[in-house]
Design a protein around this motif. Structure first.
Motif, PDB file in Angstrom:
ATOM      1  N   UNK A  25      -7.334  -1.662  -4.586  1.00 30.42           N
ATOM      2  CA  UNK A  25      -6.943  -0.253  -4.514  1.00 30.42           C
ATOM      3  C   UNK A  25      -7.575   0.407  -3.293  1.00 30.42           C
ATOM      4  N   UNK A  26      -8.808   0.011  -2.973  1.00 32.76           N
ATOM      5  CA  UNK A  26      -9.475   0.590  -1.807  1.00 32.76           C
ATOM      6  C   UNK A  26      -8.758   0.210  -0.521  1.00 32.76           C
ATOM      7  N   UNK A  27      -8.311  -1.046  -0.436  1.00 31.33           N
ATOM      8  CA  UNK A  27      -7.569  -1.477   0.752  1.00 31.33           C
ATOM      9  C   UNK A  27      -6.246  -0.731   0.858  1.00 31.33           C
ATOM     10  N   UNK A  28      -5.576  -0.539  -0.275  1.00 29.65           N
ATOM     11  CA  UNK A  28      -4.321   0.212  -0.263  1.00 29.65           C
ATOM     12  C   UNK A  28      -4.532   1.625   0.255  1.00 29.65           C
ATOM     13  N   UNK A  29      -5.580   2.281  -0.231  1.00 32.15           N
ATOM     14  CA  UNK A  29      -5.863   3.659   0.215  1.00 32.15           C
ATOM     15  C   UNK A  29      -6.142   3.686   1.714  1.00 32.15           C
ATOM     16  N   UNK A  30      -6.897   2.715   2.203  1.00 30.21           N
ATOM     17  CA  UNK A  30      -7.212   2.660   3.633  1.00 30.21           C
ATOM     18  C   UNK A  30      -5.947   2.435   4.458  1.00 30.21           C
ATOM     19  N   UNK A  31      -5.060   1.574   3.967  1.00 26.10           N
ATOM     20  CA  UNK A  31      -3.821   1.284   4.692  1.00 26.10           C
ATOM     21  C   UNK A  31      -2.920   2.515   4.736  1.00 26.10           C
ATOM     22  N   UNK A  32      -2.756   3.193   3.615  1.00 20.17           N
ATOM     23  CA  UNK A  32      -1.876   4.361   3.567  1.00 20.17           C
ATOM     24  C   UNK A  32      -2.432   5.497   4.414  1.00 20.17           C
ATOM     25  N   UNK A  33      -3.754   5.666   4.380  1.00 21.12           N
ATOM     26  CA  UNK A  33      -4.381   6.689   5.216  1.00 21.12           C
ATOM     27  C   UNK A  33      -4.205   6.360   6.700  1.00 21.12           C
ATOM     28  N   UNK A  34      -4.400   5.090   7.059  1.00 23.95           N
ATOM     29  CA  UNK A  34      -4.223   4.665   8.451  1.00 23.95           C
ATOM     30  C   UNK A  34      -2.779   4.833   8.901  1.00 23.95           C
ATOM     31  N   UNK A  35      -1.843   4.616   7.993  1.00 22.06           N
ATOM     32  CA  UNK A  35      -0.430   4.793   8.319  1.00 22.06           C
ATOM     33  C   UNK A  35      -0.137   6.236   8.693  1.00 22.06           C
ATOM     34  N   UNK A  36      -0.631   7.161   7.899  1.00 21.55           N
ATOM     35  CA  UNK A  36      -0.392   8.587   8.178  1.00 21.55           C
ATOM     36  C   UNK A  36      -1.052   9.007   9.488  1.00 21.55           C
ATOM     37  N   UNK A  37      -2.251   8.515   9.704  1.00 22.27           N
ATOM     38  CA  UNK A  37      -2.983   8.841  10.933  1.00 22.27           C
ATOM     39  C   UNK A  37      -2.250   8.312  12.163  1.00 22.27           C
ATOM     40  N   UNK A  38      -1.796   7.069  12.078  1.00 22.87           N
ATOM     41  CA  UNK A  38      -1.103   6.461  13.214  1.00 22.87           C
ATOM     42  C   UNK A  38       0.236   7.137  13.481  1.00 22.87           C
ATOM     43  N   UNK A  39       0.915   7.551  12.425  1.00 24.13           N
ATOM     44  CA  UNK A  39       2.220   8.182  12.592  1.00 24.13           C
ATOM     45  C   UNK A  39       2.089   9.512  13.319  1.00 24.13           C
ATOM     46  N   UNK A  40       1.077  10.296  12.959  1.00 20.46           N
ATOM     47  CA  UNK A  40       0.863  11.572  13.640  1.00 20.46           C
ATOM     48  C   UNK A  40       0.519  11.339  15.102  1.00 20.46           C
TER      49      UNK A  40
END
Length: 224
Positions: A25-40
């Motif tokens: 779950x921690x890896x999933x949260x990190x991936x989703x957060x990184x996705x939003x950051x990279x998209x912006x």
């Protein structure tokens, strides 16, 4: 010295079965957060799963095991924001509940990561039926829970009548969701106008008046 006994054979023969690695779950949260950051930062066109993996500190293969491509990944990244930041606190009346969720929704849409991600996947979904279905399942259908909860509370308070027919009740829930989501998305992302407490109050009043009429027996449109 006596040798230690060998492990019992596994169900497939000479070696015991190896359990799969549990999803983190921690890896999933990190991936989703990184996705939003990279998209912006990069925009839809330059976003890659490799860049997301590097930001999240995971192997790129980890992403490919969980998501078929960046469209699915971005949808899940947006869905996580909706799950985390939208709720329906009981404010004592249907109108107050609607005002509260409208203001929350508008604030969420004002966040750069939500705005960028949502507009990108919606644009992509016009050419991708599977992506449209993923948006429906991960975001739209999950957030309808707020409509169902709000209507249940209003019925308990006596503000709305109970709808005995499940088909009619489902149609009304869809209508409520479409009106709220459509109005707030148009106001914030298309018209670029503020959703302030005054606007939310007026909108909620209009919606509550309309709902009272729609939910009154005899005022339902015939089924298609």
């Amino acid at each position: 010295m006596t040798a230690a006994p060998s492990p019992a054979p596994g169900p497939r023969g000479d070696r015991p079965a190896r359990p799969g690695r549990p999803r983190s779950a921690a890896a999933d949260r990190a991936i989703l957060s990184a996705t939003r950051e990279a998209l912006v930062e990069l925009g839809w066109g330059k976003l890659t799963l490799g860049d997301v993996a590097a930001r999240a500190g995971v192997a790129k293969t980890t992403l490919y095991r969980r998501w078929a491509g960046k469209s699915e990944l971005v949808v899940d990244a947006v869905a996580a924001l909706f799950d985390e930041h939208l709720e329906l606190p009981d404010r004592g009346s249907l109108q107050a509940d609607i005002e509260g969720v409208v203001l929350q929704f508008a604030a969420l849409l004002e966040r750069p990561e939500t705005k960028t991600a949502l507009m990108a996947v919606v644009a992509e979904s016009t050419r991708d039926d599977a992506l449209r279905e993923r948006i429906r399942g991960a975001i739209v259908d999950r957030q309808k829970r707020l409509v169902l909860l709000g209507r249940e509370r209003a019925q308990t308070r006596g503000e709305l009548p109970h709808e005995e027919d499940p088909t009619t009740a489902a149609r009304t829930a869809d209508l409520i969701f479409d009106v709220i989501a459509g109005a707030v998305v148009h106001r914030t992302l298309v018209s670029a106008e503020p959703v302030d407490p005054e606007w939310a109050r007026g909108f909620a009043g209009l919606l509550v008046g309309g709902l009272a009429a729609v939910a009154t027996p005899g005022n339902q449109p015939p089924a298609a």
